[in-house]
Design a protein around this motif. Structure first.
Motif, PDB file in Angstrom:
ATOM      1  N   GLU A 103     -17.740  14.655  31.519  1.00  6.97           N
ATOM      2  CA  GLU A 103     -18.809  14.589  32.502  1.00  6.97           C
ATOM      3  C   GLU A 103     -18.593  15.606  33.627  1.00  6.97           C
ATOM      4  OE1 GLU A 103     -19.019  10.593  33.882  1.00  6.97           O
ATOM      5  OE2 GLU A 103     -19.686   9.772  31.962  1.00  6.97           O
ATOM      6  N   THR A 104     -17.358  15.713  34.087  1.00  7.22           N
ATOM      7  CA  THR A 104     -17.051  16.645  35.168  1.00  7.22           C
ATOM      8  C   THR A 104     -17.256  18.086  34.717  1.00  7.22           C
ATOM      9  OG1 THR A 104     -15.451  15.068  36.073  1.00  7.22           O
ATOM     10  CG2 THR A 104     -15.264  17.356  36.796  1.00  7.22           C
ATOM     11  N   LEU A 105     -16.848  18.366  33.506  1.00  5.73           N
ATOM     12  CA  LEU A 105     -16.996  19.717  32.969  1.00  5.73           C
ATOM     13  C   LEU A 105     -18.474  20.076  32.833  1.00  5.73           C
ATOM     14  CD1 LEU A 105     -14.905  21.843  31.902  1.00  5.73           C
ATOM     15  CD2 LEU A 105     -15.526  21.084  29.605  1.00  5.73           C
ATOM     16  N   HIS A 122     -16.467  25.374  27.678  1.00  5.15           N
ATOM     17  CA  HIS A 122     -17.331  25.650  28.823  1.00  5.15           C
ATOM     18  C   HIS A 122     -17.700  27.126  28.773  1.00  5.15           C
ATOM     19  CE1 HIS A 122     -18.566  26.247  33.030  1.00  5.15           C
ATOM     20  NE2 HIS A 122     -18.717  24.944  33.106  1.00  5.15           N
ATOM     21  N   PRO A 123     -18.933  27.475  29.113  1.00  5.61           N
ATOM     22  CA  PRO A 123     -19.329  28.891  29.016  1.00  5.61           C
ATOM     23  C   PRO A 123     -18.532  29.826  29.921  1.00  5.61           C
ATOM     24  CG  PRO A 123     -21.027  27.571  30.111  1.00  5.61           C
ATOM     25  CD  PRO A 123     -20.061  26.616  29.501  1.00  5.61           C
ATOM     26  N   GLY A 140     -16.168  29.681  43.514  1.00 12.20           N
ATOM     27  CA  GLY A 140     -16.054  28.724  44.594  1.00 12.20           C
ATOM     28  C   GLY A 140     -16.451  27.311  44.225  1.00 12.20           C
ATOM     29  N   ALA A 141     -16.818  27.080  42.957  1.00 12.92           N
ATOM     30  CA  ALA A 141     -17.155  25.723  42.527  1.00 12.92           C
ATOM     31  C   ALA A 141     -15.972  24.802  42.793  1.00 12.92           C
ATOM     32  CB  ALA A 141     -17.520  25.711  41.051  1.00 12.92           C
ATOM     33  N   SER A 142     -16.240  23.658  43.382  1.00 12.84           N
ATOM     34  CA  SER A 142     -15.180  22.772  43.849  1.00 12.84           C
ATOM     35  C   SER A 142     -14.332  22.227  42.708  1.00 12.84           C
ATOM     36  CB  SER A 142     -15.775  21.605  44.632  1.00 12.84           C
ATOM     37  OG  SER A 142     -14.766  20.697  45.017  1.00 12.84           O
ATOM     38  N   ILE A 143     -13.045  22.163  42.970  1.00  9.23           N
ATOM     39  CA  ILE A 143     -12.111  21.570  42.020  1.00  9.23           C
ATOM     40  C   ILE A 143     -11.923  20.080  42.308  1.00  9.23           C
ATOM     41  CG2 ILE A 143      -9.857  21.797  43.190  1.00  9.23           C
ATOM     42  CD1 ILE A 143      -8.954  23.323  40.617  1.00  9.23           C
ATOM     43  N   GLU A 144     -12.536  19.613  43.395  1.00  5.84           N
ATOM     44  CA  GLU A 144     -12.357  18.235  43.850  1.00  5.84           C
ATOM     45  C   GLU A 144     -12.747  17.186  42.799  1.00  5.84           C
ATOM     46  OE1 GLU A 144     -10.986  15.373  46.392  1.00  5.84           O
ATOM     47  OE2 GLU A 144     -10.834  17.552  46.643  1.00  5.84           O
ATOM     48  N   PRO A 145     -13.855  17.353  42.064  1.00 11.03           N
ATOM     49  CA  PRO A 145     -14.194  16.330  41.071  1.00 11.03           C
ATOM     50  C   PRO A 145     -13.102  16.112  40.022  1.00 11.03           C
ATOM     51  CG  PRO A 145     -16.085  17.725  41.501  1.00 11.03           C
ATOM     52  CD  PRO A 145     -14.921  18.373  42.182  1.00 11.03           C
ATOM     53  N   GLY A 166     -12.504  21.979  21.948  1.00 12.53           N
ATOM     54  CA  GLY A 166     -12.855  20.588  22.191  1.00 12.53           C
ATOM     55  C   GLY A 166     -12.146  20.048  23.410  1.00 12.53           C
ATOM     56  N   ILE A 167     -12.291  18.749  23.636  1.00 14.09           N
ATOM     57  CA  ILE A 167     -11.671  18.058  24.756  1.00 14.09           C
ATOM     58  C   ILE A 167     -10.650  17.068  24.201  1.00 14.09           C
ATOM     59  CG2 ILE A 167     -12.075  16.543  26.736  1.00 14.09           C
ATOM     60  CD1 ILE A 167     -14.814  17.768  27.027  1.00 14.09           C
TER      61      ILE A 167
END
Length: 275
Positions: free
Chosen positions: A170-172, A11-12, A180-185, A145-146
Motif C-alpha cells: 500500500e505504501t509503495l 515500482h516505476p 523529496g517524496a517522504s520516507i515517513e510512511p 515482487g514484494i
C-alpha cells in the motif's frame, strides 16, 4: 534484522525498496548506520559486541550498488555458543566484489560454522536469498515482487510478515517517486506494535510469553526490543536515500539519513558523499 520487507523491481522509479527492523537486547553495543572507516565503500550499522569471527552488520549498502541484509533463524534448541557471528556474512559481501549468486554459493561449504540465518544479497541486477535452514541447499534468485522475511524462511506467513507485506504494498503504491517524496510512511509501517492473537502465534521453541512479545513488527520490553528501523530506496539510475531511527527502552534516541549516487554498471558516476 528480525523483519525485512523488500520490494524488488516493483515500482516505476525504484529498483529496490527495503524497510526493516532490527530487534536486539538493549545492552548489546552497536553503532548506527555510517560510512565505515576501514571499508569506506560500506554504509551500514555495526555490531560492537565481542563475537567469534569478524565484527559485522545486519544490513548495509556498498558504493557499487550491492546490498545485503540478514535475519537470524529462530530455533533456540539448535543454537550453539561456539558459532561464528552471522553479521560477518553481510559484511563479507559488502566488502568484496562477488556477484550475489557466487557469494551465496560460496558460503555452502562453511554454513555449519553459523547458527541459522537468512541472507539477502543484491547487486541491483539480481536479488538472491539463501538460508542454511530449510529443504533447499541452494541459493534462490528472486523474481520481481514484494517479499517478507522474519526469523523463519522467506515468506513464512507469520502474522507480522503478512501484515507488513500488505502495508508495504500500500505504501509503495502511494509513493509518487518524485524527488523529496517522504520516507515517513515507510517508517510508520515499521512502527506497528500490534501483537498477534494467541491462536496466530508460531511455535518456534521460545516461551509463549516471548512468542507473544516477538509477534509484533515493532517490539518493546524493558530489556529487548526494536533497536533500529531502517528504510532504503534505490532508484533505477542508482540514486539512493537511506534513513534509520534508533531506539532504546525509553524510546527514540536518534535518526540519521544519507543520500548519494551508487556506482552501478548502468550509471558510470561515482559515489557521492552523503548529505
Amino acid at each position: 534484522m528480525c523483519l525485512i520487507l523488500v520490494a524488488w523491481q516493483s515500482h516505476p522509479d525504484y529498483a529496490l525498496v527495503v524497510a526493516g527492523n532490527r530487534d536486539e537486547f538493549y545492552a548489546r553495543p552497536a553503532a548506527p548506520v555510517h560510512w565505515w572507516e576501514d571499508a569506506p565503500q560500506v554504509l551500514a550499522g555495526r555490531d560492537m559486541a565481542e563475537v567469534i569471527g569478524e565484527p559485522g552488520t545486519w544490513m548495509g549498502l556498498a558504493g557499487d550498488g550491492r546490498f545485503a541484509a540478514l535475519t537470524n533463524y529462530r530455533a533456540p534448541s539448535e543454537k550453539r555458543t561456539d558459532a561464528r557471528s552471522r553479521g560477518e556474512l553481510v559484511a563479507g559481501f559488502l566488502r568484496g566484489d562477488s556477484d550475489p549468486q557466487s557469494y551465496l554459493a560460496g558460503l555452502a561449504p562453511r554454513t555449519g560454522a553459523y547458527n541459522g540465518f537468512n541472507l539477502l544479497a543484491c547487486d541491483l541486477r539480481e536479488l538472491w536469498w539463501y538460508s542454511n535452514r530449510g529443504a533447499s541447499p541452494n541459493p534462490q534468485r528472486l523474481k520481481p515482487g514484494i517479499y517478507g522475511l522474519s526469523n523463519a524462511l522467506l515468506d513464512t506467513p507469520w502474522p507480522k510478515v503478512r501484515s507488513r507485506v500488505g502495508a508495504l504494498a500500500e505504501t509503495l503504491a502511494a509513493d509518487t517517486g518524485l524527488a523529496g517524496a517522504s520516507i515517513e510512511p515507510y517508517l510508520e509501517l515499521l512502527a506497528n506494535d500490534r501483537q498477534a492473537l494467541d491462536c496466530e502465534l508460531p511455535r518456534t521453541g521460545v516461551t509463549p510469553e516471548w512468542e507473544k512479545l516477538l509477534s509484533s513488527a515493532f517490539i518493546r520490553s524493558p530489556s529487548y526490543g526494536t533497536r533500529a528501523s531502517t528504510v532504503l530506496r534505490v532508484r533505477h539510475d542508482g540514486r539512493f536515500e537511506l534513513s534509520e531511527r534508533s531506539f532504546d527502552a525509553n524510546g527514540r534516541t536518534g535518526e540519521v539519513s544519507y543520500r548519494g549516487h551508487l556506482r552501478v554498471a548502468r550509471d558510470a558516476g561515482s559515489v557521492q558523499a552523503p548529505r
